[in-house]
Design a protein around this motif. Structure first.
Motif, PDB file in Angstrom:
ATOM      1  N   LEU A   1       0.804  -1.209   0.000  1.00  0.00           N
ATOM      2  CA  LEU A   1       0.000   0.000   0.000  1.00  0.00           C
ATOM      3  C   LEU A   1       0.845   1.271   0.000  1.00  0.00           C
ATOM      4  O   LEU A   1       0.424   2.305  -0.526  1.00  0.00           O
ATOM      5  N   VAL A   2       2.040   1.204   0.579  1.00  0.00           N
ATOM      6  CA  VAL A   2       2.856   2.409   0.761  1.00  0.00           C
ATOM      7  C   VAL A   2       3.884   2.578  -0.354  1.00  0.00           C
ATOM      8  O   VAL A   2       4.397   3.673  -0.583  1.00  0.00           O
ATOM      9  N   GLU A   3       4.189   1.514  -1.075  1.00  0.00           N
ATOM     10  CA  GLU A   3       5.298   1.534  -2.039  1.00  0.00           C
ATOM     11  C   GLU A   3       5.175   2.633  -3.088  1.00  0.00           C
ATOM     12  O   GLU A   3       6.149   3.332  -3.395  1.00  0.00           O
ATOM     13  N   SER A   4       3.971   2.816  -3.636  1.00  0.00           N
ATOM     14  CA  SER A   4       3.829   3.806  -4.706  1.00  0.00           C
ATOM     15  C   SER A   4       4.141   5.213  -4.209  1.00  0.00           C
ATOM     16  O   SER A   4       4.799   6.003  -4.906  1.00  0.00           O
ATOM     17  N   GLN A   5       3.701   5.541  -3.010  1.00  0.00           N
ATOM     18  CA  GLN A   5       4.004   6.860  -2.465  1.00  0.00           C
ATOM     19  C   GLN A   5       5.500   7.008  -2.189  1.00  0.00           C
ATOM     20  O   GLN A   5       6.087   8.075  -2.408  1.00  0.00           O
ATOM     21  N   ALA A   6       6.115   5.925  -1.714  1.00  0.00           N
ATOM     22  CA  ALA A   6       7.551   5.974  -1.430  1.00  0.00           C
ATOM     23  C   ALA A   6       8.346   6.196  -2.722  1.00  0.00           C
ATOM     24  O   ALA A   6       9.302   6.988  -2.754  1.00  0.00           O
TER      25      ALA A   6
ATOM     26  N   LEU B   1       1.519   4.911  10.258  1.00  0.00           N
ATOM     27  CA  LEU B   1       2.908   5.168  10.655  1.00  0.00           C
ATOM     28  C   LEU B   1       3.828   5.166   9.435  1.00  0.00           C
ATOM     29  O   LEU B   1       4.744   6.000   9.331  1.00  0.00           O
ATOM     30  N   LEU B   2       3.568   4.255   8.494  1.00  0.00           N
ATOM     31  CA  LEU B   2       4.405   4.182   7.295  1.00  0.00           C
ATOM     32  C   LEU B   2       4.197   5.388   6.380  1.00  0.00           C
ATOM     33  O   LEU B   2       5.159   5.967   5.857  1.00  0.00           O
ATOM     34  N   PHE B   3       2.948   5.784   6.203  1.00  0.00           N
ATOM     35  CA  PHE B   3       2.666   6.964   5.376  1.00  0.00           C
ATOM     36  C   PHE B   3       3.344   8.198   5.963  1.00  0.00           C
ATOM     37  O   PHE B   3       3.917   9.016   5.242  1.00  0.00           O
ATOM     38  N   ASN B   4       3.277   8.356   7.297  1.00  0.00           N
ATOM     39  CA  ASN B   4       3.926   9.505   7.933  1.00  0.00           C
ATOM     40  C   ASN B   4       5.443   9.446   7.755  1.00  0.00           C
ATOM     41  O   ASN B   4       6.098  10.473   7.519  1.00  0.00           O
ATOM     42  N   ALA B   5       6.004   8.238   7.892  1.00  0.00           N
ATOM     43  CA  ALA B   5       7.458   8.088   7.750  1.00  0.00           C
ATOM     44  C   ALA B   5       7.919   8.456   6.345  1.00  0.00           C
ATOM     45  O   ALA B   5       9.006   9.008   6.156  1.00  0.00           O
ATOM     46  N   VAL B   6       7.075   8.165   5.354  1.00  0.00           N
ATOM     47  CA  VAL B   6       7.403   8.533   3.968  1.00  0.00           C
ATOM     48  C   VAL B   6       7.137  10.020   3.736  1.00  0.00           C
ATOM     49  O   VAL B   6       7.965  10.742   3.168  1.00  0.00           O
ATOM     50  N   LYS B   7       5.974  10.483   4.193  1.00  0.00           N
ATOM     51  CA  LYS B   7       5.549  11.857   3.915  1.00  0.00           C
ATOM     52  C   LYS B   7       6.488  12.895   4.516  1.00  0.00           C
ATOM     53  O   LYS B   7       6.771  13.923   3.899  1.00  0.00           O
ATOM     54  N   TYR B   8       6.981  12.638   5.729  1.00  0.00           N
ATOM     55  CA  TYR B   8       7.833  13.619   6.412  1.00  0.00           C
ATOM     56  C   TYR B   8       9.312  13.266   6.331  1.00  0.00           C
ATOM     57  O   TYR B   8      10.110  13.710   7.145  1.00  0.00           O
ATOM     58  N   ASN B   9       9.658  12.453   5.336  1.00  0.00           N
ATOM     59  CA  ASN B   9      11.058  12.061   5.142  1.00  0.00           C
ATOM     60  C   ASN B   9      11.756  13.055   4.204  1.00  0.00           C
ATOM     61  O   ASN B   9      11.156  13.988   3.683  1.00  0.00           O
ATOM     62  N   ARG B  10      13.033  12.825   4.006  1.00  0.00           N
ATOM     63  CA  ARG B  10      13.819  13.636   3.061  1.00  0.00           C
ATOM     64  C   ARG B  10      13.800  12.957   1.693  1.00  0.00           C
ATOM     65  O   ARG B  10      13.556  11.747   1.596  1.00  0.00           O
ATOM     66  N   ARG B  11      14.045  13.729   0.664  1.00  0.00           N
ATOM     67  CA  ARG B  11      14.246  13.122  -0.651  1.00  0.00           C
ATOM     68  C   ARG B  11      15.464  12.208  -0.584  1.00  0.00           C
ATOM     69  O   ARG B  11      16.471  12.546   0.029  1.00  0.00           O
ATOM     70  N   ALA B  12      15.328  11.034  -1.179  1.00  0.00           N
ATOM     71  CA  ALA B  12      16.387  10.021  -1.158  1.00  0.00           C
ATOM     72  C   ALA B  12      16.618   9.477   0.255  1.00  0.00           C
ATOM     73  O   ALA B  12      17.652   8.856   0.519  1.00  0.00           O
ATOM     74  N   GLY B  13      15.672   9.681   1.146  1.00  0.00           N
ATOM     75  CA  GLY B  13      15.772   9.095   2.482  1.00  0.00           C
ATOM     76  C   GLY B  13      15.313   7.641   2.464  1.00  0.00           C
ATOM     77  O   GLY B  13      15.083   7.060   1.395  1.00  0.00           O
TER      78      GLY B  13
END
Length: 563
Positions: free
Chosen positions: A267-272, A304-316
């Motif tokens: 579910l999270v892969e496409s956003q990542a 939790l996963l969406f937040n970890a992706v959404k508030y991450n850095r580019r190339a994080g």
């Protein structure tokens, strides 16, 4: 008179024995203070239950003078007779011994050496009444012979008033909660109905032929993005309100962590990928099962996963791992390489509608998701926490209870066919849709137009839907819940009660999406419950399941469906 004197003396002896002798007691000051107390009624009786001592407090509370009652009446004569009779009946049932009403019922336990405290209503001389708490103790002489009883009573009116006020407050709160739940259910329905048209038609346009142009596709993507985000906000607000009112329904089952994490990753892969954030799910060495509600646990981890992706850095990157802390606890950690949180931000992290100063940022949000996540984890008996370092990133962790794997093999889950409605075969099948909203009907008509094996009938109310079902015997029925005339639930029950239509699988298709509405619908007998806004793929797969069941159901000749 000798018995009376012994009873009064016994009352004094009981007091003396409790505190010993001393200058205060020798002077009689303590006895005088007790027997002259205006705050407690102190009544002593002989062994027959006739009053021998009636203190100042008893006079004040009950309105009798001592000389009016001493050697004349029993304390039971000053109690509500119906309550005394009820107490006698309760004692008789409890002890299996016939007990007469009156003073025997009041003194029964005390006479057997059992200190007794009871609540009864005192009746005053002027005809008024008040609730009282009375303690009764047997009085015995030096040889252990019963010589009387000591009754100490206090006015219980203030406590009763407080209990009544509390009960009224609880009732008012329950009414308010019920009203809030009904409002939320209604509001959810009203918001989902227009969203159903927006998202449904946008999905159809996105998958239409010819393929939309690049510019059109960008516009469609924006519509879908905004629509699904609005639906997410509606769901979060409903979840929070249901949790706070105690109305959220949770199941408790063994959940396989490896399967659940694989679903969350998908579910999270496409956003990542879109945000150029790497996902690393550390493989599990041993299969683990945790106690929880599978759907709600998936909601927790995806958030939790969406937040970890959404508030991450580019190339994080985001790392997900499971660690067994003890034979009973497993910890799931979600580690990101974002900007991290300050100590002050951490202190306000799980407050509703608090976005920690990110209101002006480009990321959408309301500050509800983590609050709902925390409360869902607690409802499943788990714990959630976070460690964060500014400039380095954050680690969110969830501790859950480990349980044994299911001991029995369940039937294999239904696996959808590769293409929509494949199980319908070459034969044209009839589907009836009972719906009073023209936009919803038009949406489903366009969806079904893509399925050549299906012929769609429609009815705009429950009574017409029942008539069509009996006349044309469709293979499957889609049923709205809020219909004019009779509800979809009532229409479904009438069809199930009719031997001619009882075999037809009926799918609820409704904007009533509060969990208790879904549970109520499934318990009522719907084959499945699909909520609006419609996810086209989900609806088609549910119809395919229903058609598969209809293939093995008994059939009989029926009228030709209108074209």
């Amino acid at each position: 008179m000798a018995t009376a004197s012994r009873a009064v003396a016994g009352a004094h002896v009981a007091l003396n024995a409790s505190i010993g002798t001393g200058s205060l007691l020798a002077a009689g000051a303590l006895q005088n203070a007790i027997f002259n107390s205006a705050n407690f009624s102190i009544i002593a009786t002989d062994d027959k239950g006739i009053i021998q001592l009636f203190n100042v407090g008893a006079e004040r509370m009950l309105g009798y003078r001592a000389q009016e009652v001493v050697n004349r009446v029993s304390p039971s004569d000053m109690h509500d007779p119906q309550e005394v009779r009820a107490r006698a009946e309760a004692l008789s049932a409890e002890l299996g011994t016939p007990i007469a009403a009156g003073f025997e019922a009041l003194s029964f336990k005390a006479s057997r050496g059992i200190e007794d405290i009871y609540e009864l209503t005192y009746l005053c001389k002027d005809g008024t009444a008040f609730p009282a708490v009375v303690s009764i103790t047997a009085l015995r002489d030096d040889y252990g012979e019963l010589i009387g009883y000591l009754l100490i009573g206090s006015d219980n009116s203030a406590r009763k008033r407080a209990q009544l006020h509390l009960k009224e407050a609880v009732t008012a709160a329950e009414r308010a909660n019920l009203a809030k739940t009904e409002f939320l259910s209604s509001m959810s329905h009203e918001l989902r109905t227009p969203l159903n048209a927006i998202l449904g038609f946008a999905q159809l346009v996105a998958s239409s032929t010819p393929v939309p142009t690049v510019a059109q596709q960008r516009s469609i993507d924006q519509i879908l993005k905004a629509g699904w985000y609005l639906l997410e906000l509606i769901n979060e607000i409903l979840d929070l309100a249901l949790i706070e009112s105690g109305k959220l329904i949770m199941s408790e089952e063994p959940v396989a962590l490896s399967d659940l994490l694989s679903e969350c990753q998908a579910l999270v892969e496409s956003q990542a990928v879109q945000r150029e954030v790497g996902l690393n799910f550390v493989p599990m060495i041993l299969p683990l099962h945790v106690k929880g509600d599978r759907t709600r646990l998936k909601q927790v981890l995806v958030n939790l996963l969406f937040n970890a992706v959404k508030y991450n850095r580019r190339a994080g990157h985001v790392d997900v791992d499971c660690t067994v802390l003890s034979p009973l606890v497993v910890r799931i950690t979600v580690r990101d390489t974002g900007h991290g949180l300050s100590r002050e931000q951490l202190a306000h992290l799980f407050q509703p509608f608090n976005r920690l100063g990110r209101e002006a940022g480009i990321e959408e949000g309301t500050g509800i998701g983590l609050v709902v996540t925390q409360r869902l984890v607690h409802l499943m008996g788990g714990q959630i926490g976070v460690d964060s370092t500014l400039g380095v990133g954050s680690v969110f962790w969830v501790d859950l209870t480990l349980v044994a794997a299911p001991s029995t093999d369940h039937a294999a889950a239904w696996v959808p066919a590769g293409n929509a409605l494949a199980c319908a075969g070459e034969t044209t099948r009839t589907m009836l849709y009972v719906e009073d909203n023209p936009a919803n009907l038009a949406l489903v008509e366009q969806i079904i137009e893509r399925c050549p094996q299906l012929h769609l009938l429609s009815a705009s109310d429950g009574h017409t839907g029942i008539e069509f079902a009996r006349a044309y015997l469709p293979s499957v029925i889609l049923m709205d819940i809020n219909l004019p005339g009779i509800s979809g639930i009532e229409a479904m029950r009438l069809l199930h009660a009719d031997p001619a239509t009882a075999h037809i699988p009926i799918i609820a298709l409704s904007a009533n999406a509060v969990p208790r509405d879904i549970q109520k619908g499934l318990e009522a007998g719907f084959f499945a419950y699909v909520t609006k806004p419609i996810r086209v793929a989900e609806l088609l797969l549910t119809i395919e399941r229903a058609l598969a069941q209809a293939n093995v159901a008994p059939q009989r000749p029926h009228a030709q469906a209108p074209s």
